[in-house]
Write a protein that holds these residues in place. Structure first.
Motif, PDB file in Angstrom:
ATOM      1  N   GLY A 172      44.435  33.394  24.875  1.00 10.71           N
ATOM      2  CA  GLY A 172      44.550  33.283  26.327  1.00 10.71           C
ATOM      3  C   GLY A 172      43.883  32.061  26.910  1.00 10.71           C
TER       4      GLY A 172
ATOM      5  N   ILE B 282      46.706  33.195  34.134  1.00 12.03           N
ATOM      6  CA  ILE B 282      45.917  34.429  34.043  1.00 12.03           C
ATOM      7  C   ILE B 282      44.782  34.412  35.062  1.00 12.03           C
ATOM      8  CG2 ILE B 282      44.364  35.765  32.563  1.00 12.03           C
ATOM      9  CD1 ILE B 282      46.051  34.822  30.169  1.00 12.03           C
TER      10      ILE B 282
ATOM     11  N   PHE C  81      39.313  37.639  30.635  1.00  7.60           N
ATOM     12  CA  PHE C  81      39.901  37.158  29.382  1.00  7.60           C
ATOM     13  C   PHE C  81      39.460  37.971  28.164  1.00  7.60           C
ATOM     14  CE2 PHE C  81      40.542  33.561  32.155  1.00  7.60           C
ATOM     15  CZ  PHE C  81      41.787  33.086  31.769  1.00  7.60           C
TER      16      PHE C  81
END
Length: 348
Positions: free
Chosen positions: A88, A98, A229
């Protein structure tokens, strides 16, 4: 306990992670090292259920190590950080989406395969910072003042031509006005530490790298990033711009420079994660602390796992190899700064 480190060529002589590897060995753990860029890897033997208690990754963003770590995770092995969390943040375009989706303070982000495509960005948003989506260590990061300068060669902050070195995706973000100093916040076992350093975009700006205090606002941002995350060991680059703090980069397993007793703290955190797995919450505990009071920043504390011992197993077969010697001396902790973090700017 048996651990496996994936270390790429760029970090072959770095104290982080080599000093961590030596510390873990001194505590009685067996540590195998895989060098993805310079050895044949017997995948069938190296990556299998039960082969190690955890795999730890220290590689460049675009290196082959992440694929091997994902294979270890698929085999049911614990990874540090969680492999999904690493994926990510390694892709900066994905990380930007994100982060903004979670309400984190990150710049507006554009993506393109060629730098000239960024000419379509409204001119009012220039200057912009252009960098590879899979970049690391400040590689090919450059400041572009106006649309007509997009095809200029990279300046002191980068290397090579104006495009991504491997022809991959580029991202661009509006430049955040700042003093030329970066604020780097590290998270180790839920504790947050901050340092200031020279920005790669402003190499002529003299900055003494040192540990500095954290404000509750910056601590909250750094902790929230870990939670969003799912990171356990990470660093965040934060700028103090005219509209407040802005997070401009996230790194899994960074250098942890100026963190007090960094080698022992990171080693202990790896042992704990190998035993208990990732919480999936990153620095959630620090987020809770930051909501009500200052987090414990840079204060001496007991290091869990330091007294841990294990009986080493027999030496493993190739592709594992011991890290090079001799060890480099640990970096001494810098004194706490006597001025608030609010005076710190950033470089990207």
């Amino acid at each position: 306990m048996r651990l496996c480190f994936l270390v790429e060529e760029q970090y072959r002589h770095d104290g982080m992670p080599l000093d961590v590897i030596r510390q873990l060995g001194a505590w009685g753990h067996q540590v195998d090292v895989v060098w993805p860029g310079r050895s044949l890897i017997a995948l069938s033997d190296a990556i299998r259920a039960g082969s190690h208690d955890a795999w730890v990754l220290k590689t460049v963003s675009g290196g082959p190590g992440l694929t091997l770590l994902e294979a270890a995770a698929r085999a049911g092995l614990t990874t540090v950080n969680d492999v999904r969390a690493i994926r990510g943040v390694r892709d900066k375009a994905l990380a930007a989406v994100i982060a903004r989706g979670a309400g984190l303070p990150v710049p507006v982000t554009y993506a393109a395969a060629r730098p000239e495509e960024f000419a379509a960005i409204p001119e009012a948003e220039f200057p912009i910072v252009v960098k590879p989506a899979d970049g690391s260590s400040g590689r090919a990061v450059r400041l572009v003042a106006t649309p007509d300068r997009l095809r200029d060669p990279a300046g002191p902050a980068g290397a090579g031509g104006p495009g991504a070195p491997d022809g991959g995706l580029l991202i661009a973000q509006p430049y955040v006005p700042n003093s030329g100093t970066d604020l780097k916040v590290y998270s180790v076992a839920g504790e947050l530490y901050a340092t200031e350093r020279c920005s790669p975009l402003h190499p002529a700006h003299a900055v003494r790298e040192r540990q500095v205090p954290l404000t509750p606002e910056i601590a909250r941002i750094a902790a929230d990033i870990g939670t969003v995350f799912g990171l356990d060991l990470y660093g965040v680059d934060i700028l103090l711009g005219p509209d407040g703090p802005v997070a401009v980069d996230i790194n899994d397993f960074p250098s942890f420079r100026q963190v007090p007793d960094a080698v022992a703290r990171v080693s202990a955190a790896i042992v704990d994660l190998a035993r208990n797995g990732s919480s999936g919450d990153g620095a959630g505990a620090s987020a809770d602390r930051a909501a009500g009071a200052r987090p414990a920043v840079g204060q001496p504390a007991a290091i869990p796992g330091a007294a841990t011992t294990a009986t080493p197993t027999a030496a493993s077969a190739p592709p594992f190899a011991a890290p090079p010697a001799p060890p480099t001396p640990p970096v001494p902790a810098a004194p706490r700064a006597d001025r608030p973090a609010a005076s710190i700017g950033g470089g990207r």
